[in-house]
Enzyme design. Sequence first.
Site, PDB file in Angstrom:
ATOM      1  CG  ASN A  54      -0.449  -0.202   2.523  1.00 33.65           C
ATOM      2  OD1 ASN A  54       0.593  -0.820   2.680  1.00 33.65           O
ATOM      3  ND2 ASN A  54      -1.116   0.327   3.523  1.00 33.65           N
ATOM      4  CD  GLU A  67      -5.566  -5.924  -1.158  1.00 32.92           C
ATOM      5  OE1 GLU A  67      -5.056  -4.787  -1.109  1.00 32.92           O
ATOM      6  OE2 GLU A  67      -6.260  -6.378  -0.242  1.00 32.92           O
TER       7      GLU A  67
HETATM    8  N1  THU Z   1      -5.501  -1.263   2.361  1.00 29.82           N
HETATM    9  C1  THU Z   1      -4.959  -2.154   1.478  1.00 29.82           C
HETATM   10  O1  THU Z   1      -3.782  -2.084   1.128  1.00 29.82           O
HETATM   11  N2  THU Z   1      -5.778  -3.116   0.988  1.00 29.82           N
HETATM   12  C2  THU Z   1      -7.108  -3.235   1.263  1.00 29.82           C
HETATM   13  O2  THU Z   1      -7.786  -4.055   0.678  1.00 29.82           O
HETATM   14  C3  THU Z   1      -7.701  -2.382   2.284  1.00 29.82           C
HETATM   15  C4  THU Z   1      -6.866  -1.289   2.809  1.00 29.82           C
HETATM   16  C5  THU Z   1      -4.643  -0.183   2.860  1.00 29.82           C
HETATM   17  C6  THU Z   1      -5.037   1.177   2.378  1.00 29.82           C
HETATM   18  C7  THU Z   1      -4.504   2.072   3.473  1.00 29.82           C
HETATM   19  O3  THU Z   1      -3.155   2.392   3.157  1.00 29.82           O
HETATM   20  C8  THU Z   1      -4.514   1.196   4.712  1.00 29.82           C
HETATM   21  O4  THU Z   1      -4.709  -0.134   4.264  1.00 29.82           O
HETATM   22  C9  THU Z   1      -5.605   1.541   5.697  1.00 29.82           C
HETATM   23  O5  THU Z   1      -6.840   1.585   5.083  1.00 29.82           O
END
Ligand code: THU
Length: 147
Positions: A54, A67
């Site tokens: 992320n 993802e």
């Molecule tokens: N996040 C992801 O990487 N994947 C997901 O499916 C849900 C949320 C990340 C986005 C953000 O950087 C952090 O988790 C908190 O929401």
Amino acid sequence: MTETKTRVPVKEETWRALVEAAQRVRDRAYAPYSGYRVGAAVLAPDGTIYAGCNVENASYGLALCAERSAVAQLVAAGCDRIAAIAVVTAGPEPGRPCGLCRQTLSEFADDDLPIGLAIAGEATLRAVDRLGDIFAHPFRGDLVKRG
Ligand code: THU
């Protein structure tokens, strides 16, 4: 019409490789705002693994999920099918892909896509979801008018 699909189960060693790749890339997550680090690894049909983490932003709504970051790596490498995905998050419960990510996965995989969920520091999966079970009736591109 009945559609017959041959589903090849993901081998244990492949899950291990996916989880390891997701764990490794999770260490590179850019998550200074939420502190919630996520790593994801997608498996191409030829066995290649692409990983993504992320990437947050001071403008919070711009956060890119792990993802979709992994899917972008796969597409940039010239592939447009996903055979499996592993997602690694902090505990105590594994984090499942958000709605945006489920729709993104549905672009490149069918309902049978296995989604392995692991917690950082744990070698084995906590769960394996099936995309169609957690995201029924995705919006499919064949409905979009082209040309
Ligand atoms: N996040 C992801 O990487 N994947 C997901 O499916 C849900 C949320 C990340 C986005 C953000 O950087 C952090 O988790 C908190 O929401």
